[in-house]
Design a protein around this motif. Structure first.
Motif, PDB file in Angstrom:
ATOM      1  N   MET A  33       0.846  -1.200   0.000  1.00 26.55           N
ATOM      2  CA  MET A  33       0.000   0.000   0.000  1.00 26.55           C
ATOM      3  C   MET A  33       0.878   1.245   0.000  1.00 26.55           C
ATOM      4  O   MET A  33       1.831   1.340   0.767  1.00 26.55           O
ATOM      5  CB  MET A  33      -0.909  -0.001   1.240  1.00 26.55           C
ATOM      6  CG  MET A  33      -1.928   1.133   1.265  1.00 26.55           C
ATOM      7  SD  MET A  33      -2.959   1.091   2.769  1.00 26.55           S
ATOM      8  CE  MET A  33      -3.907  -0.398   2.510  1.00 26.55           C
ATOM      9  N   THR A  34       0.592   2.215  -0.875  1.00 32.22           N
ATOM     10  CA  THR A  34       1.374   3.436  -0.947  1.00 32.22           C
ATOM     11  C   THR A  34       1.083   4.322   0.262  1.00 32.22           C
ATOM     12  O   THR A  34       0.089   4.143   0.982  1.00 32.22           O
ATOM     13  CB  THR A  34       1.039   4.215  -2.225  1.00 32.22           C
ATOM     14  OG1 THR A  34      -0.320   4.661  -2.152  1.00 32.22           O
ATOM     15  CG2 THR A  34       1.223   3.337  -3.453  1.00 32.22           C
ATOM     16  N   ASN A  35       1.980   5.319   0.477  1.00 34.36           N
ATOM     17  CA  ASN A  35       1.770   6.247   1.591  1.00 34.36           C
ATOM     18  C   ASN A  35       0.460   6.998   1.457  1.00 34.36           C
ATOM     19  O   ASN A  35      -0.245   7.232   2.442  1.00 34.36           O
ATOM     20  CB  ASN A  35       2.934   7.246   1.673  1.00 34.36           C
ATOM     21  CG  ASN A  35       4.215   6.596   2.142  1.00 34.36           C
ATOM     22  OD1 ASN A  35       4.173   5.542   2.780  1.00 34.36           O
ATOM     23  ND2 ASN A  35       5.342   7.215   1.834  1.00 34.36           N
TER      24      ASN A  35
ATOM     25  N   ALA B 275      -2.266   5.944  -0.060  1.00 34.61           N
ATOM     26  CA  ALA B 275      -3.371   5.028   0.241  1.00 34.61           C
ATOM     27  C   ALA B 275      -3.478   4.795   1.737  1.00 34.61           C
ATOM     28  O   ALA B 275      -4.577   4.737   2.302  1.00 34.61           O
ATOM     29  CB  ALA B 275      -3.158   3.707  -0.492  1.00 34.61           C
ATOM     30  N   GLU B 276      -2.338   4.657   2.421  1.00 37.43           N
ATOM     31  CA  GLU B 276      -2.344   4.463   3.865  1.00 37.43           C
ATOM     32  C   GLU B 276      -2.955   5.671   4.571  1.00 37.43           C
ATOM     33  O   GLU B 276      -3.715   5.530   5.533  1.00 37.43           O
ATOM     34  CB  GLU B 276      -0.920   4.231   4.366  1.00 37.43           C
ATOM     35  CG  GLU B 276      -0.341   2.887   3.969  1.00 37.43           C
ATOM     36  CD  GLU B 276       1.092   2.734   4.420  1.00 37.43           C
ATOM     37  OE1 GLU B 276       1.655   3.727   4.936  1.00 37.43           O
ATOM     38  OE2 GLU B 276       1.658   1.637   4.268  1.00 37.43           O
ATOM     39  N   THR B 277      -2.621   6.867   4.075  1.00 40.46           N
ATOM     40  CA  THR B 277      -3.168   8.081   4.666  1.00 40.46           C
ATOM     41  C   THR B 277      -4.686   8.121   4.500  1.00 40.46           C
ATOM     42  O   THR B 277      -5.421   8.469   5.439  1.00 40.46           O
ATOM     43  CB  THR B 277      -2.542   9.325   4.017  1.00 40.46           C
ATOM     44  OG1 THR B 277      -1.131   9.324   4.262  1.00 40.46           O
ATOM     45  CG2 THR B 277      -3.153  10.595   4.597  1.00 40.46           C
ATOM     46  N   ARG B 278      -5.170   7.756   3.334  1.00 43.62           N
ATOM     47  CA  ARG B 278      -6.619   7.760   3.095  1.00 43.62           C
ATOM     48  C   ARG B 278      -7.332   6.742   3.987  1.00 43.62           C
ATOM     49  O   ARG B 278      -8.428   7.012   4.489  1.00 43.62           O
ATOM     50  CB  ARG B 278      -6.902   7.486   1.616  1.00 43.62           C
ATOM     51  CG  ARG B 278      -6.565   8.650   0.682  1.00 43.62           C
ATOM     52  CD  ARG B 278      -7.135   8.431  -0.706  1.00 43.62           C
ATOM     53  NE  ARG B 278      -6.502   7.298  -1.382  1.00 43.62           N
ATOM     54  CZ  ARG B 278      -5.380   7.378  -2.083  1.00 43.62           C
ATOM     55  NH1 ARG B 278      -4.746   8.545  -2.198  1.00 43.62           N
ATOM     56  NH2 ARG B 278      -4.874   6.293  -2.686  1.00 43.62           N
ATOM     57  N   VAL B 279      -6.706   5.593   4.176  1.00 44.27           N
ATOM     58  CA  VAL B 279      -7.303   4.570   5.045  1.00 44.27           C
ATOM     59  C   VAL B 279      -7.379   5.094   6.483  1.00 44.27           C
ATOM     60  O   VAL B 279      -8.397   4.927   7.165  1.00 44.27           O
ATOM     61  CB  VAL B 279      -6.489   3.265   4.984  1.00 44.27           C
ATOM     62  CG1 VAL B 279      -6.933   2.302   6.093  1.00 44.27           C
ATOM     63  CG2 VAL B 279      -6.653   2.610   3.625  1.00 44.27           C
ATOM     64  N   ARG B 280      -6.304   5.721   6.964  1.00 40.85           N
ATOM     65  CA  ARG B 280      -6.303   6.269   8.329  1.00 40.85           C
ATOM     66  C   ARG B 280      -7.354   7.359   8.485  1.00 40.85           C
ATOM     67  O   ARG B 280      -8.065   7.423   9.503  1.00 40.85           O
ATOM     68  CB  ARG B 280      -4.914   6.816   8.681  1.00 40.85           C
ATOM     69  CG  ARG B 280      -3.870   5.741   8.964  1.00 40.85           C
ATOM     70  CD  ARG B 280      -2.663   6.338   9.666  1.00 40.85           C
ATOM     71  NE  ARG B 280      -2.029   7.370   8.869  1.00 40.85           N
ATOM     72  CZ  ARG B 280      -1.049   7.137   8.006  1.00 40.85           C
ATOM     73  NH1 ARG B 280      -0.608   5.902   7.827  1.00 40.85           N
ATOM     74  NH2 ARG B 280      -0.503   8.124   7.321  1.00 40.85           N
TER      75      ARG B 280
ATOM     76  N   ARG C  98     -10.785   5.755   8.549  1.00 38.17           N
ATOM     77  CA  ARG C  98     -11.024   5.092   9.828  1.00 38.17           C
ATOM     78  C   ARG C  98     -11.325   6.113  10.921  1.00 38.17           C
ATOM     79  O   ARG C  98     -12.228   5.918  11.735  1.00 38.17           O
ATOM     80  CB  ARG C  98      -9.812   4.248  10.222  1.00 38.17           C
ATOM     81  CG  ARG C  98     -10.017   3.486  11.540  1.00 38.17           C
ATOM     82  CD  ARG C  98      -8.821   2.589  11.854  1.00 38.17           C
ATOM     83  NE  ARG C  98      -9.071   1.797  13.048  1.00 38.17           N
ATOM     84  CZ  ARG C  98      -8.861   2.232  14.283  1.00 38.17           C
ATOM     85  NH1 ARG C  98      -8.389   3.463  14.480  1.00 38.17           N
ATOM     86  NH2 ARG C  98      -9.109   1.457  15.324  1.00 38.17           N
TER      87      ARG C  98
ATOM     88  N   HIS D  21     -14.336  -1.348   7.807  1.00 39.37           N
ATOM     89  CA  HIS D  21     -13.510  -0.934   8.936  1.00 39.37           C
ATOM     90  C   HIS D  21     -13.955  -1.595  10.241  1.00 39.37           C
ATOM     91  O   HIS D  21     -13.122  -1.924  11.085  1.00 39.37           O
ATOM     92  CB  HIS D  21     -13.554   0.589   9.102  1.00 39.37           C
ATOM     93  CG  HIS D  21     -12.777   1.329   8.063  1.00 39.37           C
ATOM     94  ND1 HIS D  21     -11.442   1.600   8.186  1.00 39.37           N
ATOM     95  CD2 HIS D  21     -13.161   1.854   6.873  1.00 39.37           C
ATOM     96  CE1 HIS D  21     -11.020   2.256   7.115  1.00 39.37           C
ATOM     97  NE2 HIS D  21     -12.044   2.424   6.302  1.00 39.37           N
TER      98      HIS D  21
END
Length: 210
Positions: A1-3, A5-10, A13, A51
């Motif tokens: 997962m790209t940075n 994408a990780e930011t969007r997931v966080r 959530r 989530h």
């Protein structure tokens, strides 16, 4: 997962947890549903389920997040620096901070909600205890041990003394808020005065005669 994408997931959530907190605290566990969480969060129900997996799982996440955040705000996991600080000043500062963080409508509603659901979700009562009372008492026990070691306090059982202080501090305000609702939460000025009186009584019992 790209940075990215990780930011969007966080971010997603965090948005869902905030929405779930709002829904659970307003409607209780039984009155809440995933559709309402999705509406408040502005996302699809499928995203909420991705989530939270289930209403029960999301409820547990909300409780653990709120209790963990409160413990972090109080600084209970950090090592206190006692250099140049008297016992009276430490317990007054720490006690006042604890009261002002915990004695809020948000956290008192959470406490009532968890107590009401403790038979259905016993792990939530455990989480509230671990992230609340247990951390507070552990922090005060470290302080009692330090001030006992340097001769400012005198007691045989550091954990017991810490427990006494915690309940001197939290007992009356918490009971008021639990039984009387948000209207029973004392004002900040009243909480500060209560912290001072709790410290006075505690030091009267445990201050070294020397």
């Amino acid at each position: 997962m790209t940075n990215g994408a990780e930011t969007r997931v966080r971010q997603s959530r965090a948005k869902i947890l905030a929405a779930a907190e709002d829904v659970f605290l307003r409607h209780g566990f039984l009155g809440a549903n995933m559709d309402a969480v999705a509406d408040v969060a502005g996302v699809s129900k499928q995203t909420v389920y991705a989530h939270g997996k289930s209403k029960e799982a999301l409820f547990i996440q909300v409780v653990e997040s709120m209790t963990g955040d409160a413990a972090e705000d109080i600084g209970e996991d950090e090592e206190d620096d006692f250099a140049g600080v008297t016992a009276g000043q430490f317990f007054l500062d720490a006690g006042t901070q604890q009261l002002l963080v915990v004695m809020t409508p948000r956290l008192m509603r959470l406490r009532r909600l968890v107590i009401g659901e403790v038979e259905r979700f016993p792990e939530l009562g455990h989480s509230l205890y671990e992230n609340g009372v247990k951390r507070s008492v552990a922090r005060y026990a470290r302080a009692v041990e330090h001030f006992d070691r340097i001769g400012e306090l005198r007691c045989d059982d550091h954990a017991a003394a810490a427990n006494h202080f915690n309940w001197l501090l939290m007992g009356a305000p918490t009971n008021s808020a639990m039984f009387l609702g948000d209207a029973g939460i004392p004002s900040n000025n009243a909480l500060e005065a209560h912290a001072q009186e709790s410290v006075r009584i505690f030091l009267a019992a445990f201050r070294s005669a020397s």
